[in-house]
Design a protein around this motif. Structure first.
Motif, mmCIF file in Angstrom:
data_model
loop_
_atom_site.group_PDB
_atom_site.id
_atom_site.type_symbol
_atom_site.label_atom_id
_atom_site.label_comp_id
_atom_site.label_asym_id
_atom_site.label_seq_id
_atom_site.Cartn_x
_atom_site.Cartn_y
_atom_site.Cartn_z
ATOM 1 N N GLU A 115 8.435 -2.687 6.535
ATOM 2 C CA GLU A 115 8.194 -2.316 7.873
ATOM 3 C C GLU A 115 9.402 -2.327 8.875
ATOM 4 O O GLU A 115 9.215 -1.522 9.905
ATOM 5 N N MET A 141 10.487 1.284 8.828
ATOM 6 C CA MET A 141 9.730 2.326 9.658
ATOM 7 C C MET A 141 10.316 2.297 11.140
ATOM 8 O O MET A 141 10.424 3.145 11.645
ATOM 9 N N ASN A 190 7.813 9.763 8.562
ATOM 10 C CA ASN A 190 6.273 10.049 8.225
ATOM 11 C C ASN A 190 5.695 9.009 7.249
ATOM 12 O O ASN A 190 4.510 8.442 7.692
ATOM 13 N N SER A 191 6.088 8.391 6.214
ATOM 14 C CA SER A 191 5.810 7.500 5.653
ATOM 15 C C SER A 191 6.760 6.666 4.972
ATOM 16 O O SER A 191 7.617 7.034 4.548
ATOM 17 N N VAL A 192 6.673 5.176 4.476
ATOM 18 C CA VAL A 192 7.194 4.366 3.744
ATOM 19 C C VAL A 192 6.349 3.770 2.586
ATOM 20 O O VAL A 192 5.626 2.931 3.100
ATOM 21 N N GLU A 193 6.775 4.230 1.380
ATOM 22 C CA GLU A 193 6.043 3.658 0.410
ATOM 23 C C GLU A 193 6.579 3.108 -0.822
ATOM 24 O O GLU A 193 7.757 3.321 -1.113
ATOM 25 N N CYS A 220 7.222 2.537 -4.858
ATOM 26 C CA CYS A 220 6.873 3.242 -6.094
ATOM 27 C C CYS A 220 7.161 2.537 -7.115
ATOM 28 O O CYS A 220 8.382 2.034 -7.283
ATOM 29 N N ILE A 238 10.623 7.227 1.232
ATOM 30 C CA ILE A 238 10.501 7.341 2.624
ATOM 31 C C ILE A 238 10.515 9.003 2.645
ATOM 32 O O ILE A 238 10.987 9.721 2.290
ATOM 33 N N GLN A 239 9.370 9.548 3.362
ATOM 34 C CA GLN A 239 8.980 10.708 3.943
ATOM 35 C C GLN A 239 9.246 11.037 5.450
ATOM 36 O O GLN A 239 8.479 10.197 5.996
ATOM 37 N N ASP A 263 9.176 13.440 8.795
ATOM 38 C CA ASP A 263 8.535 14.725 9.327
ATOM 39 C C ASP A 263 9.439 15.752 9.136
ATOM 40 O O ASP A 263 10.509 16.048 9.166
#
Length: 434
Positions: free
Chosen positions: A399, A402, A411-414, A416, A430-431, A433
């Motif tokens: 969080e 982000m 764009n996203s934090v996931e 894996c 971390i992706q 934009d």
């Protein structure tokens, strides 16, 4: 189709891409080729010059022969009678007869080749059988050639390679426990691959398995690396799980005549002198992709890395340092150099033991154009003697990431989990934009 094909080129690979019975159809095509090669003169109705067995070329077989536009600029679109007429106009009144009676060894096969002792490939089986039966082979034009140990008998391999247009080869892969004794017999073929762009060596041993009195490693290594002097088009070098004794990497890189675009060293334990040479070697000065995964020992020095990153700061686009044993002091030493990599798009650091504080510092130095980051899970997210992942500690980290990256357009934090339950398999993706 092969025997009576009315065009100069048959793109059979494009026809087979979505076919369930690829091997059966390919065998039928090779049976047809066998008939053509058995004849002393070309069949009167067959104008076939090129049998294209390449898959995934982007060619639509039916569109090509329906006259529709194709992405394959080399694909012929002549009507059946156009080709001999055009040749006759260009080459004189006797050309039609010459086309009809051209020796059939001029039939060219476009394909990739995978050499292995027990071939699972229909084409390689066809070629080996023809060599054993002392029959003529078609000319082979290959974009990719792979050698998987154990190989067919050396004389069979040599007879097949003699029919390959070596100047057409762009990619070579060598897989298996090869040492210099087994590599050197095929190495001279590399020197003739003037357009070779990619070389992949997996599990090879740039030394001798049996270090007996007849094993002069220096002489054998010099013989092997001398073949690289003519590879002026080589741009991508991959060494995966290779055994590289002291000085082997230096000797190999010294022989490369042109700068590389990609250097990938994976699971190859290197000495400090080999690593230091990476920042001194001319062939690494223009790298766009650098992969150093699992090449460090616990006592390895990372002092060369900032200097290497400074050298490639205007060209480097992809940097992978996964599983390198990097700790907080090492990553802090890299931050300024990473910040000057003006073209960096991808940064992979997963599998390293790094604290949350240092990761935050790193993000402040990461170039804003970096669109994909694969970061290690911070150390405080692991608990207990077994180092079990604590998801309650990880979620606040994600969080906060982000929030930190919001100005850069995250764009996203996931989370894996790549391969297992230990920390080397965990990563935060971390992706940004695009």
């Amino acid at each position: 189709m092969v025997h009576y094909w009315a065009f100069t080129k048959l793109p059979l690979g494009a026809l087979l891409e979505d076919c369930v019975f690829q091997d059966l159809i390919l065998k039928a095509a090779l049976d047809g080729l066998d008939i053509l090669l058995a004849q002393n003169a070309q069949h009167r109705r067959c104008k076939l010059k090129v049998l294209d067995l390449q898959l995934a070329t982007g060619t639509n077989f039916w569109n090509v022969w329906a006259g529709a536009p194709s992405n394959d600029s080399e694909m012929p679109s002549e009507e059946p009678e156009d080709t001999p007429r055009r040749i006759q106009m260009e080459n004189g009144p006797h050309s039609r007869s010459a086309v009809k009676h051209q020796p059939l060894t001029s039939v060219e096969v476009l394909t990739d080749l995978w050499f292995e002792e027990t071939p699972s490939d229909v084409l390689l089986t066809f070629l080996i059988e023809r060599v054993k039966q002392m029959k003529a082979l078609p000319t082979l034009c290959c974009r990719k050639v792979a050698f998987l140990q154990p190989l067919p008998q050396l004389h069979i391999l040599g007879d097949i390679l003699k029919t390959v247009q070596l100047d057409s080869v762009q990619e070579v892969e060598i897989h298996g426990k090869w040492d210099l004794h087994s590599l050197n017999p095929i190495a001279p073929y590399f020197a003739q691959m003037g357009h070779l762009q990619t070389l992949f060596l997996c599990e090879v041993i740039l030394g001798c398995k049996d270090c007996g009195k007849n094993c002069n490693v220096e002489q054998l290594l010099a013989q092997f690396t001398s073949q690289f002097l003519s590879l002026h088009q080589l741009q991508h070098l991959f060494l995966d799980s290779a055994c590289l004794p002291r000085g082997c990497l230096i000797r190999l890189l010294t022989r490369l005549p042109s700068p590389l675009l990609t250097l990938s060293l994976t699971d190859c334990v290197l000495l400090d002198e080999d690593l230091t040479y990476l920042s001194l070697c001319p062939c690494t000065s223009l790298l766009r992709t650098l992969v150093l995964c699992g090449v460090f020992r616990p006592s390895s020095s990372y002092a060369f890395l900032p200097g290497l990153l400074e050298i490639v700061s205007t060209t480097l686009m992809h940097l992978n340092l996964a599983g390198c044993g990097i700790q907080d002091p090492d990553l802090r030493a890299l931050q300024n150099a990473l910040g000057r990599c003006s073209q960096l798009v991808t940064l992979v650091l997963c599998g390293n033991s790094v604290s949350w504080d240092v990761l935050q510092e790193l993000l402040q130095h990461t170039p804003p154009q970096c669109k994909f980051l694969e970061l290690p899970v911070p150390l405080h997210c692991y608990v207990g003697p077994q180092g079990m992942l604590d998801m309650d500690a990880l979620l606040p980290v994600m969080e906060e990431l982000m929030v930190i990256l919001m100005p850069n357009g995250v764009n996203s934090v996931e989370f894996c989990n790549h391969r297992g339950s230990n920390r080397t398999s965990h990563a935060i993706l971390i992706q940004m934009d695009s």
